[in-house]
Enzyme design. Structure first.
Site, PDB file in Angstrom:
ATOM      1  N   ARG A  35       3.564 -37.298  36.479  1.00  0.00           N
ATOM      2  CA  ARG A  35       3.423 -36.397  37.637  1.00  0.00           C
ATOM      3  C   ARG A  35       4.043 -36.999  38.898  1.00  0.00           C
ATOM      4  O   ARG A  35       4.572 -36.266  39.729  1.00  0.00           O
ATOM      5  CB  ARG A  35       1.952 -36.072  37.861  1.00  0.00           C
ATOM      6  CG  ARG A  35       1.448 -35.137  36.788  1.00  0.00           C
ATOM      7  CD  ARG A  35       0.012 -34.793  36.976  1.00  0.00           C
ATOM      8  NE  ARG A  35      -0.369 -33.748  36.041  1.00  0.00           N
ATOM      9  CZ  ARG A  35      -1.579 -33.601  35.556  1.00  0.00           C
ATOM     10  NH1 ARG A  35      -2.551 -34.432  35.917  1.00  0.00           N
ATOM     11  NH2 ARG A  35      -1.844 -32.626  34.716  1.00  0.00           N
ATOM     12  N   GLY A 374      -0.732 -27.718  28.061  1.00  0.00           N
ATOM     13  CA  GLY A 374      -1.633 -28.714  27.474  1.00  0.00           C
ATOM     14  C   GLY A 374      -1.175 -29.312  26.170  1.00  0.00           C
ATOM     15  O   GLY A 374      -0.272 -30.140  26.123  1.00  0.00           O
ATOM     16  N   GLY A 397      -2.944 -24.387  33.138  1.00  0.00           N
ATOM     17  CA  GLY A 397      -3.442 -23.067  33.531  1.00  0.00           C
ATOM     18  C   GLY A 397      -2.424 -22.268  34.318  1.00  0.00           C
ATOM     19  O   GLY A 397      -2.299 -21.054  34.133  1.00  0.00           O
TER      20      GLY A 397
END
Ligand code: AMP
Length: 416
Positions: A35, A374, A397
């Site tokens: 990230r 995921g 999500g």
């Protein structure tokens, strides 16, 4: 909406929402810095232009309270190393005016975890939803959230949102803050642009045939996407644990396989919907069945509709894999979300590996392939194939909501 590529940050202070919610070990060391690396193009562009940088993120779920275990101070040095420059730290994200004002071009300030303040998420804390005072508490919190967002906005001239992972949330730093910047001073970062373009490729620039592969444990969590995809795809593979809900709904004997007994009608409805919409629904016919939920269990190949008691389907069988390959390899647009089996156990990862291999083959032949949400990302990473598909999404999500066709508040806010 401004475009980051065309924007000159020289002499400007930019506040950038990133997703630095990186996993840490018990000593606070980063175990996966994907990230941080993902946000570097945006952060480096701002510094290279001669701008100064205020970085903000959440980490974990502190639920509106200060929690040293979730302090972003733990990642300050890693961010400095990645950027190749010193990083200052503001230990209270809502009291960083002075530190922000003192920043010179090329300098970087990292704010403490935004979620130490409940205002970030904007949900009232310590009050039950059924409490008669809840609605008032919610209204008061929404006002407090605006004030919090306004404070964050006051630190900078420009707002950049590069946190795709939280783009489906209307939080202070992901959406509300954008109200305090003029249209020409707010924009998506490079990572967000890439994510949004990847979703657009799947939903708007479809090259046919389009094959979607939905797997994972439950049909109930994927129904919104399955319904949205029905209007778009040519082939829809449904695999993984949800296979057995479909097999049972059609009268099959599924032994001890995972099954959502309250979703049998839903499964039949999906089959009907596919027929009506002319979608080629590929459910697979056989599975690897195991006599225990363990990598060392005994296994046998069974038909999905004839699994003995004491046995459970844990991976796609050889005939299913052939049927999956048949619609993946010739596809020109591919979306993969969710594994075909319990891929965490090496012995039950073959179906998911075969899907990954077929996607890699199609991609080499010119298909656009998006893997996201995921566990399928964990799958392509496990097989070392992440750089052989067109795009691996960082959003869980957020990606799924975007593919469901929902507008993401984090994207809409900078466009308004
Ligand atoms: P989801 O979060 O719904 O995408 O599901 C991912 C999880 O589904 C993974 O942890 C897989 O191990 C699990 N899964 C896939 N196939 C099966 C299966 N046949 N039985 C039990 N779990 C499964």
């Amino acid at each position: 909406m401004a475009k980051i590529e065309d924007f000159n940050f020289n002499g400007k202070k930019a506040i950038v929402r990133v997703d630095f919610n990186v996993p840490l070990d018990e000593n606070g060391n980063i175990t996966d810095d994907t990230r941080i690396r993902g946000a570097l193009p945006t952060l480096k562009k701002i510094l290279a232009d001669g701008g100064s940088l205020i970085i903000m993120s959440h980490m974990g779920k502190p639920k509106g309270k200060v929690n040293p275990k979730l302090s972003l101070s733990q990642i300050k040095d890693a961010v400095a190393k990645a950027l190749g420059t010193d990083v200052k730290f503001a230990p209270d994200c809502a009291k960083a005016s002075e530190a922000a004002a003192e920043l010179k071009p090329g300098e970087v300030l990292l704010l403490e975890n935004l979620r130490f303040y409940p205002e970030e998420e904007g949900k009232p804390v310590g009050i039950d939803k059924n409490d008669p005072a809840y609605d008032d508490a919610k209204k008061a919190m929404k006002e407090a959230q605006k004030d919090f967002a306004k404070t964050l906005a006051s630190y900078a001239d420009v707002y950049v949102n590069d946190a795709f992972g939280t783009a489906h949330r209307r939080h202070a730093s992901t959406a509300v803050i954008a109200d305090y910047f003029d249209k020409q001073d707010k924009m998506l970062g490079y990572l967000m642009e890439k994510e949004v373009n990847a979703v657009d490729n799947i939903l708007k620039n479809i090259q046919r045939p389009f094959t979607a592969i939905m797997g994972g444990s439950k049909v109930s969590t994927k129904i919104g996407i399955i319904e949205n995809l029905m209007d778009k795809v040519d082939n829809l593979i449904l695999c993984g644990g949800m296979t057995y809900t479909f097999a049972k709904a059609q009268g099959g004997k599924i032994g001890d396989s995972i099954c959502e007994n309250d979703k049998l009608d839903l499964a039949l409805n999906i089959i009907k919907m596919a027929k009506e919409k002319n979608v080629n629904l590929v459910l697979g016919t056989d599975c690897v069945a195991a006599d225990a939920f363990s990598n060392d269990a005994n296994t046998q190949i069974c038909q999905n509709n004839n699994i003995p008691d004491g046995w459970e389907g844990v991976d796609a069988g050889p005939d299913s894999v052939i049927a999956f390959r048949d619609v993946i390899v010739p596809a020109k647009t591919i979306l993969w979300n969710g594994p075909a089996g319990v891929f965490e156990f090496d012995n039950f990862a073959k179906g998911s590996k075969a899907i990954a291999d077929a996607i890699v083959e199609a991609t080499a032949n010119g298909a656009f392939s998006l893997v996201g949400g995921g566990d399928s990302v964990a799958c392509v990473n496990k097989f070392g194939l992440a750089d052989k598909v067109s795009y691996v999404s960082t959003g869980g999500g957020a990606l799924l909501e975007a593919i469901e066709g929902k507008t993401l508040p984090g994207v809409a806010a900078v466009a308004e």
